[in-house]
Design a protein around this motif. Structure first.
Motif, PDB file in Angstrom:
ATOM      1  N   SER A   1      48.993  43.839  40.615  1.00 31.95           N
ATOM      2  CA  SER A   1      47.619  44.305  40.479  1.00 31.95           C
ATOM      3  C   SER A   1      47.635  45.715  39.900  1.00 31.95           C
ATOM      4  O   SER A   1      48.617  46.445  40.067  1.00 31.95           O
TER       5      SER A   1
ATOM      6  N   ASP B   1      50.305  40.664  49.624  1.00 29.64           N
ATOM      7  CA  ASP B   1      49.942  42.037  49.945  1.00 29.64           C
ATOM      8  C   ASP B   1      51.239  42.825  50.104  1.00 29.64           C
ATOM      9  O   ASP B   1      52.011  42.582  51.042  1.00 29.64           O
TER      10      ASP B   1
ATOM     11  N   GLU C   1      38.422  44.925  37.842  1.00 29.29           N
ATOM     12  CA  GLU C   1      37.677  44.014  38.720  1.00 29.29           C
ATOM     13  C   GLU C   1      38.661  43.147  39.484  1.00 29.29           C
ATOM     14  O   GLU C   1      39.775  42.922  39.036  1.00 29.29           O
ATOM     15  N   LEU C   2      38.251  42.632  40.632  1.00 33.60           N
ATOM     16  CA  LEU C   2      39.118  41.756  41.429  1.00 33.60           C
ATOM     17  C   LEU C   2      38.995  40.315  40.932  1.00 33.60           C
ATOM     18  O   LEU C   2      38.557  39.412  41.640  1.00 33.60           O
TER      19      LEU C   2
ATOM     20  N   ASP D   1      38.123  34.796  42.055  1.00 30.69           N
ATOM     21  CA  ASP D   1      37.539  36.012  42.608  1.00 30.69           C
ATOM     22  C   ASP D   1      38.447  36.447  43.756  1.00 30.69           C
ATOM     23  O   ASP D   1      38.574  35.729  44.750  1.00 30.69           O
TER      24      ASP D   1
ATOM     25  N   GLU E   1      38.083  38.897  45.753  1.00 30.59           N
ATOM     26  CA  GLU E   1      37.373  39.407  46.934  1.00 30.59           C
ATOM     27  C   GLU E   1      37.093  38.266  47.900  1.00 30.59           C
ATOM     28  O   GLU E   1      37.306  38.385  49.099  1.00 30.59           O
ATOM     29  N   THR E   2      36.635  37.137  47.356  1.00 35.46           N
ATOM     30  CA  THR E   2      36.306  35.979  48.193  1.00 35.46           C
ATOM     31  C   THR E   2      37.468  34.989  48.276  1.00 35.46           C
ATOM     32  O   THR E   2      37.430  34.078  49.103  1.00 35.46           O
TER      33      THR E   2
END
Length: 89
Positions: A17, A36, A62-63, A78, A80-81
């Motif tokens: 990322s 992560d 953007e994510l 996405d 985020e979701t």
């Protein structure tokens, strides 16, 4: 240095990322995994592709992630979701 295990076959593509907190991996097992790096664990596994993953791109601000596969599709995620938000066949 960490070693992340989770794919059942070869890993074809890895992408960090932009902020360096996550890494996405895609493999011959048709799975895309997002890890992560701070927590040292898998965040999500996407199973919607039907063949080996050939490419992964992360949007620079953007994510959003795009993945390409030997199933001849590009899928958009996405982050985020953690949902698929579109695909191109």
């Amino acid at each position: 240095i960490q070693t992340y295990k989770g794919h059942s076959n070869s890993v074809n593509h890895v992408r960090f990322s932009p902020d360096g907190r996550w890494v996405a991996s895609g493999g011959e097992d048709s799975l895309v995994k997002v890890w992560d790096l701070i927590a040292g664990k898998q965040l999500v596994e996407f199973k919607q592709h039907q063949a080996a993953i050939t490419s992964i791109e992360l949007h620079p601000s953007e994510l959003i992630m795009a993945t390409g596969s030997m199933d001849r599709t590009v899928k958009f995620w996405d982050l985020e979701t953690m949902d698929m938000v579109g695909d191109v066949v």
